[in-house]
Design an enzyme around this catalytic site. Structure first.
Site, PDB file in Angstrom:
ATOM      1  N   SER D  13       3.889  93.753  61.383  1.00 47.76           N
ATOM      2  CA  SER D  13       2.543  93.352  61.809  1.00 47.76           C
ATOM      3  C   SER D  13       1.693  92.813  60.667  1.00 47.76           C
ATOM      4  CB  SER D  13       1.829  94.550  62.452  1.00 47.76           C
ATOM      5  OG  SER D  13       1.558  95.522  61.459  1.00 47.76           O
ATOM      6  N   GLY D  14       2.151  92.965  59.439  1.00 51.69           N
ATOM      7  CA  GLY D  14       1.346  92.504  58.312  1.00 51.69           C
ATOM      8  C   GLY D  14       1.417  90.999  58.127  1.00 51.69           C
ATOM      9  N   CYS D 153       3.105  88.413  44.129  1.00 51.79           N
ATOM     10  CA  CYS D 153       2.749  86.995  44.214  1.00 51.79           C
ATOM     11  C   CYS D 153       2.214  86.499  42.875  1.00 51.79           C
ATOM     12  CB  CYS D 153       1.739  86.775  45.336  1.00 51.79           C
ATOM     13  SG  CYS D 153       0.315  87.876  45.332  1.00 51.79           S
ATOM     14  N   ASN D 322       0.770  82.301  48.238  1.00 51.23           N
ATOM     15  CA  ASN D 322       1.146  83.695  48.038  1.00 51.23           C
ATOM     16  C   ASN D 322       1.987  84.269  49.175  1.00 51.23           C
ATOM     17  OD1 ASN D 322      -1.589  83.312  49.230  1.00 51.23           O
ATOM     18  ND2 ASN D 322      -1.357  85.489  49.680  1.00 51.23           N
TER      19      ASN D 322
END
Lengths: 355, 355, 355, 355
Positions: D13-14, D153, D322
């Site tokens: 879900s992220g 990132c 990112n």
């Protein structure tokens, strides 16, 4: 009763010009009596600036030094540096005070001026007569001054950030690396493709990765107070998606040990009585500060200084609204000092947050 | 000499609450004497609002009607509607004036109130005592009023946009379709995933495509002046990427013929003497207006009315800063009227453009 | 094995031109063989478009019809309408297919064409030969077509939003009022002050409050399928802060009763098998949809149709990425149909969310 | 014929989870066979991610190591570091490859791991088995690897920016000061007031002015190749208004003299054959680069290295998306290397510019 000072603005159609008109218009002791420009001659302020209602009964006029001398006590030059150099020469001693917002007279020393402003011919004698600096540091010199040169928007934040380290704490600074992040209004209005909304809206762009003249300007100023600063300052500047606001990060390399508490106290003491500089701690409010969004529309410059426990460095942060504390607001602050009005006269507006 | 009015703000931590603190703080005849809240009890304004410097010597207190009555002449309720309903009942006649910014007392008629605010229990008798409306239209009723209910941000722009058509030109309006576009601050501060920056930043989102209670509020108000308006108004509302500002587009369907010149004259005449309403023509400045960015930080509502040569409709546009003219600024404008201060007292700040 | 189609792009430096280069470059059966332009002659794609890496061994060439005819099977015209009109005349029957993305051939009928495109001289005979429309509706006509005119970005969303009501449900539509909201890339690249970042970044601006030619284009198209539509469509268009994406709101006035369930079924049935149209319900995901941010970078057009229980209207929403489904993606979709490639070939990229 | 690899994603879900689902879905040799999560159990991908159409016949399941081991060849952990530490322990040797996107195994050395991730308990033996790093530098080690830990990132851009200086030019680096600027998606989805749109939209905010663990991660990695790097790297990180994208500025202090031409050649040579790293010169395109907007949606990392003629420093810039090169794209790049697929398989999408 306070006399009214008659103020002219040259460069009325630019972003800083519009902000000068706005702020002069809400100052109780200033009266706008002249607007000068080139491409916008004949236009009223409300035609040039979309939010403006008041026109002060003025239209933009082609620049005429005699007319300015007759109609103005103070003239604010929000013009390109070459134009400022020429106008300042023509207006010096013919009005009570010339306030220049351009780079024409910021670097006093002749050689670095020529290096950084190769196209700006000026008389070095005239340059010597200018009071240059942020009002918090050189305000005393501004009293009754006839020629005032104001720092660039970045230079204002950098100088206010470094001054307590240099002049109060007296640290041995090996080197200062500056990272500046600015919104698009800092670059003025230029019809360039890269400045169109589709390209600038998403940018995090290195528009000046090496060699920014605001660093030279700050070095030239600090060198007079603390020799050795010139050459130790490097700067890189970036454009971000905001319209207003800038943040400078000063990475100050030093072998001296100093903790956060000492830093905080030194900054608070240094800026005591200077209400436009707010000494901040990053976690003191709901968003990390200094962040220019917490200064928007106000004349505040927020500063914070932090010791990095991992390295031999101090991180100093400075944030301001480039069109207010970085330009028009600071200009009125200087005029307040010139005329011995209380420093905050006409500048008490609080930040617009969120915006 | 003008007496100072003691002002309390309940709901001090919200966006409108912060704006009330900011604007009361720069009003020459108002003094902030009380801050009430629930989740933020014990906090100073500067801890809640990142840009704020002044704390007025106050911290947020748990709400206590007796304390408010003792410390305030005017209390501003920037609270959820159910809280406002309860507080207004407790404070009526115990302070000189209650000014409610919520929806609790906006719809006077009982049945539509219950339909649109099913969770807001209120006394209809108390509702009848409230003066509701934009100060430009009902300002006379606000003089010495003890209970004032202010329109929603959308309803303010809609009402100011429609009023000249309804009350001055007397057009036969078949139908009004409203398309509202608003920045994120219009929705207040709620911890919802959809309101997080990554999702809201790029949104053009139909958050209320059918059935918006501000349409009902406007209909209920206009019905009293011109029966038949209720039911002819439909609204759809959208969220856009801005933080502040809203634009309403009113698509007014009518068989009556009316040209742009007649419209413009009627609007100018209707708002003559009402300096916060600026009647605009889309091409009069460098960006098409009304655009809320040209009102940012000010108490202006910009309106324009255009005849569509292709269809039997008039397009009316209304733009304002939802936190100023749509909330806190309008509240101070109402207080100015309540106390017979000049309407613009403390509200002369010009728009911050560009921002 | 599928043959490779040789594709030329004229107008290589514009936003749609860049998108065409990008998408042709990732299509398995197309090969970019020619780039034409005027101001950008001699430049490689990567010099014109900041994100582009691949140059396909090409530089932009001054436009020469003979060269195009020799080097291309298909030529995509991403040029101003007058240029497209001239090039299409010169290229018709000399290449396998001319695909025009401008407005030159969108309105088939002569009189409205001249009204809305007064500066675009074209042969009406040539116009009659063009297949115009969104591939979902006129795809069959595109097979082997030699001249294809693609709808404007707004017109695409409007047509896809209205088609099920007009062609499937057969509603009696009294009137359609369109409110269009678009990002800045919809306007192309023009060096205008109002398009500079400081002014466009905060805009909610009525750039076309009455009279938008995309409404005329849709009316002209629908009229052929259901007479009576021309004249009943009004449009107002607004610029918002996004770069990409547009949302159209269609306020469809009708006396016919139809509920949400019927609407939803009709739309799903109508677009069955058309994978680029997603029939949505506003609450089905975490942000209300249709929202163009949920289509970014993809060839999807999201549509939803809702009955307004308060009024005699249906609200239809349509969202898309104006540079993909509204321009370059749709162009490739048309080429897929022209050559009987599966409709989604080279267009399967999913939306970039959040961005 | 290439076999299909069965892939599971935990943390569906992220933001990175959504991006993994999107990219796995368009990879020709990967098949999504499992989705794991906690708060989103039972939801389909399209309910969690607003742009997503394809659901791959899956719903999110409560995490069960046995189920994962049965259904997946590769499992991608897009989970908080403590969860990753636990899952990696349970899944090691039960699937062909565990790819962890969290910080749990990034810092190999035990002591710094405990300092920077005090809440992440892990087995140091397990940590030793992980291949950590950007695929461009450690790709060979990834072939047939069973445990892969991907850099953060920021760390990806920093490492790619520093590597040619450290490993190829062999400069004597006194110190590296890193200034990182990132959009809001870098912080993930957290319900915090400061992350709500009204406050984050205007931010240039020092969220991590001193002490960022990505600096420690890079130092730990480089130390193995060139001892002495740890401790010479300082980092400050800022949030800006973008959603996607980050730019790192590396201020590399050195007494060694090196000019731009030498730098450029060294970088080009170092990254020859690594198509996802684009060596840039700031003025080569219409906007100054590296700028993350020129990488949006792609797996590119743009780098540039410049000598500062005013100071003893090199300015290195690195930009990437990112969520792609900084997370999901790089994860697929690693899987390509693990399975000896061509490095760019499924990752050829070009940047979406402008967006």
């Amino acid at each position: 009763m306070t006399a009214t000072v008659r103020v002219g603005v040259v460069g009325a159609s630019g972003l800083a010009g519009g902000e000068l008109i706005r702020l002069v218009g809400q100052h109780p002791h200033l009266k706008l009596t002249y607007l000068g420009g080139s491409s916008s001659v004949g236009k009223r302020p409300s035609e040039l600036h979309p939010g403006m209602r008041q026109n002060h009964g003025l239209v933009v006029e082609a620049v005429d030094v005699d007319v300015i001398a007759e109609r103005c006590d103070v003239v604010l030059l929000s013009t390109p540096a070459p134009v400022s150099a020429e106008l300042a020469a023509g207006l010096a001693d013919r009005v009570q005070c010339v306030v220049d917002l351009s780079g024409a007279f910021r670097i006093r020393s002749s050689e670095p001026h020529r290096r950084w402003y190769p196209k700006v011919e000026r008389s070095d004698e005239l340059a010597d007569r200018f009071v240059y600096g942020v009002p918090e540091l050189v305000g005393d010199e501004m009293v009754d001054a006839s020629l005032i040169s104001l720092p660039g928007c970045y230079a204002t934040a950098i100088t206010l950030g470094l001054a307590p380290l240099v002049f109060s704490l007296g640290l041995n600074i090996d080197r200062v690396l500056i990272d500046g992040k600015s919104g698009s209004s800092g670059g003025g209005v230029h019809l360039r493709t890269a400045d169109l909304h589709p390209f600038r809206a998403g940018a995090i762009t290195p528009y000046s990765p090496v060699g920014h003249r605001h660093a030279a300007e700050v070095g030239d100023f600090l060198e007079r107070g603390k020799p050795g600063m010139v050459g130790s300052i490097s700067m890189s500047a970036y454009g971000v998606s905001n319209v207003r606001g800038l943040l400078v990060s000063l990475y100050v390399l030093t072998e001296d040990e100093v903790d956060d508490r000492t830093l905080s106290r030194a900054y608070l003491r240094f800026y005591k009585g200077h209400q436009f500089v707010r000494v901040r701690r990053p976690g003191e409010t709901m968003i990390p500060v200094p962040d220019p969004q917490a200064t928007l529309g106000s004349n505040y410059c927020d500063v914070a200084a932090l010791h990095d426990p991992d390295g031999k460095r101090i991180v100093v942060l400075g944030a301001l609204d480039n069109l207010v504390k970085g330009a028009a607001g600071q200009a009125l602050q200087a005029i307040n000092m010139r005329y011995r009005f209380p420093e905050e006269t006409g500048l008490t507006m609080q930040p617009l947050v969120p915006a």
